[in-house]
Design an enzyme around this catalytic site. Structure first.
Site, short mmCIF file in Angstrom:
data_model
loop_
_atom_site.label_atom_id
_atom_site.label_comp_id
_atom_site.label_asym_id
_atom_site.label_seq_id
_atom_site.Cartn_x
_atom_site.Cartn_y
_atom_site.Cartn_z
N GLU A 164 106.27 57.76 108.29
CA GLU A 164 106.46 57.43 106.64
C GLU A 164 108.12 56.48 106.47
O GLU A 164 107.81 56.47 105.36
CB GLU A 164 106.43 58.89 105.65
N HIS A 185 94.43 65.59 130.04
CA HIS A 185 93.94 65.63 131.09
C HIS A 185 92.83 64.07 129.72
O HIS A 185 91.60 64.20 129.50
CB HIS A 185 93.25 66.56 131.10
N LYS A 192 98.25 56.24 95.68
CA LYS A 192 98.42 57.61 94.99
C LYS A 192 98.16 56.06 93.61
O LYS A 192 96.82 56.46 92.83
CB LYS A 192 99.32 58.29 95.14
O1 PA5 Z 1 107.07 62.43 102.18
C1 PA5 Z 1 106.45 62.57 101.61
O2 PA5 Z 1 107.44 62.53 100.23
C2 PA5 Z 1 104.80 62.84 100.73
O3 PA5 Z 1 104.24 63.08 102.42
C3 PA5 Z 1 104.70 63.78 99.61
O4 PA5 Z 1 105.12 64.72 100.55
C4 PA5 Z 1 103.54 63.97 99.28
O5 PA5 Z 1 103.08 62.68 99.38
C5 PA5 Z 1 102.78 65.20 98.53
O6 PA5 Z 1 103.46 64.27 97.69
P1 PA5 Z 1 104.18 65.74 96.73
O7 PA5 Z 1 105.01 66.69 96.94
O8 PA5 Z 1 104.46 64.83 95.18
O9 PA5 Z 1 102.71 66.11 95.83
#
Ligand code: PA5
Length: 455
Positions: free
Chosen positions: A296, A325, A437
């Site tokens: 990410e 394995h 989202k």
């Molecule tokens: O690292 C990130 O920003 C994302 O993975 C968020 O943690 C994830 O989308 C969840 O978002 P939020 O904490 O706003 O619910």
């Protein structure tokens, strides 16, 4: 200075692994760049950016969390984290690494004798209806607390879970239900924050400048850890110690700089896949947490200069010896597009000896321990990969304690921030995730949202 980890990168070098390895000269350029970026990071930090770097020093927050955890432990049997992505994976990594392996499977509520006098922890990072309903069936709501974690306070999966739980609690406990919800969210913004203030839930804050995947050492990860009995002071002390190591200004002495360089150079040499392979069941979820952090943060369409580059290494999680394995065949003989990082543990908590065997075929195992067998398998795999010309390196942890895990997670976060700078991208945003989202909101008919509106 207590050792948190050692990094052995000899198998990344051409002398050892052959033509897919790096020459010392090749390593020099990213090394110099990374050290420059380290300075940049330090300056940005002193200007108030990158608050995740300062999380190890939040003494007051840690004290508040420990107090809250102690109070909860006096009456609660189950603690449920509702969250997803960065609001869940760090919790899972901490529990799997630091709690006894079957900690949350056994409990009074199942009529089984508990061996840990701490609540069961459940981290529900999915809205799979069968799994969610299945969990709810096992809980005694009177003795359960739900920690709703969302930085934005708007993530659809978490909101849906929260609404279901809130209604259930209200029905079963009446006005007392508010005591069973704790929110961890932005200190000022978001619908969850507003609702928590209105309804009077206990509230914890995710510092403003700390994004989801960099938040494991904030209240996001600390509360469930403290509730389960993990020593959060040791966790933060390990991270603080690693902070010092990650400020060192030579490539060899600074594991985050070294890791970022090795990964960046590998990518530039066509190794677009990075495998993290812990030889420890406890560290399996650290691999999952790392994959999210790496993917990410580094998978980006645009450079910081606004140029379309579509860059990013693909992280893959494996675990030893299980994946010897399964995936190993591909790593050994498939395309030369991978770099493998082993996580090795010097000392496991348990000593399990393999008994003497009268069967001559099995004699070679006699007297060895399972930990010894594990390390022999890891070394064997490392050697085989090296002989097959596959670049790999090993991060050794002396043991799996809160101190060492805190340090390891901190190091990976700094490595990611530095890798972002080497790749020339912003490792702290996630426009791709946001696009998904927005589309989901649009498909569910939320006002003001259109499918493809972020394109
Ligand atoms: O690292 C990130 O920003 C994302 O993975 C968020 O943690 C994830 O989308 C969840 O978002 P939020 O904490 O706003 O619910």
């Amino acid at each position: 200075m207590k050792e948190i980890l050692r990094l052995d990168f000899r198998n990344m070098l051409r002398d050892t692994v052959g033509r897919h390895g790096a020459t010392p000269a090749e390593l020099q350029k990213p090394g110099r760049q990374a050290l420059r970026y380290l300075q940049e990071l330090k300056e940005e930090r002193s200007n108030g950016q990158h608050q995740f770097l300062d999380l190890p020093y939040q003494k007051e927050v840690a004290e508040k969390i420990k107090k809250l955890a102690d109070e909860l432990r006096s009456w609660m049997t189950d603690f449920v984290v509702l969250g997803i992505g960065g609001s869940a994976l760090g919790n899972i990594a901490l529990h799997q690494a630091l709690n006894p392996p079957y900690h949350s499977q056994e409990g009074k509520s199942r009529g089984v004798l508990r061996y840990a006098p701490t609540p069961r922890i459940h981290v529900i990072d999915t809205i799979d209806p069968d799994l969610f309903a299945g969990l709810l069936e096992t809980l005694d709501l009177k003795q359960t607390v739900f920690n709703v974690i969302s930085k934005s306070g708007a993530t659809v999966e978490t909101v849906a879970q929260f609404l279901i739980v809130k209604e259930m609690l209200k029905k079963s406990l009446g006005n007392a239900y508010t005591k069973h919800i704790i929110t961890t969210t932005d200190p000022e913004d978001g619908a969850l924050r507003r609702l928590a203030a209105k309804e009077g839930y206990e509230k914890l804050c995710i510092p403003k400048g700390v994004g989801g995947r960099y938040s494991v050492l904030s209240p996001v990860g600390l509360l469930s850890a403290a509730v389960s009995g993990i020593d959060i002071n040791a966790l933060l002390a390990g991270a603080a110690e690693m902070d010092l190591q990650c400020q060192k200004e030579t490539v060899e002495e600074n594991p985050a700089v070294l890791g970022a360089c090795l990964q960046y150079l590998s990518y530039k040499k066509g190794k677009h896949i990075t495998v993290l392979m812990p030889y420890s069941a406890a560290l399996k979820a650290v691999g999952e947490w790392f994959c999210q952090l790496w993917a990410e943060s580094l998978g980006k369409k645009f450079s910081v200069k606004g140029k379309i580059i579509h860059c990013g290494p693909t992280p893959v999680k494996a675990v030893g010896p299980t994946d010897q394995h399964s995936q190993l065949q591909l790593y050994m003989e498939g395309p030369f597009d991978k770099v493998i990082t082993f996580l090795a543990v010097d000392k496991f908590k348990s000593r399990v000896k393999i008994p003497l065997s009268p069967e001559t075929d099995f004699e070679y195992l006699s007297g060895h321990t399972l930990a010894g067998l594990m390390e022999a398998e890891r070394r064997g795999t490392e050697l085989a990969l090296t002989q097959a010309g596959r670049p790999n390196y090993t991060i050794y942890l002396p043991e799996i304690t809160a101190f060492h895990v805190g340090g390891l997670l901190y190091m990976f976060q700094v490595q990611t921030a530095l890798a972002g700078k080497l790749f020339g991208i912003n490792p702290f945003d996630q426009p791709g995730v946001e696009a998904g989202k927005v589309n989901t909101f649009a498909l569910l008919g939320r006002k003001g949202y259109k499918v493809g509106a972020t394109e």
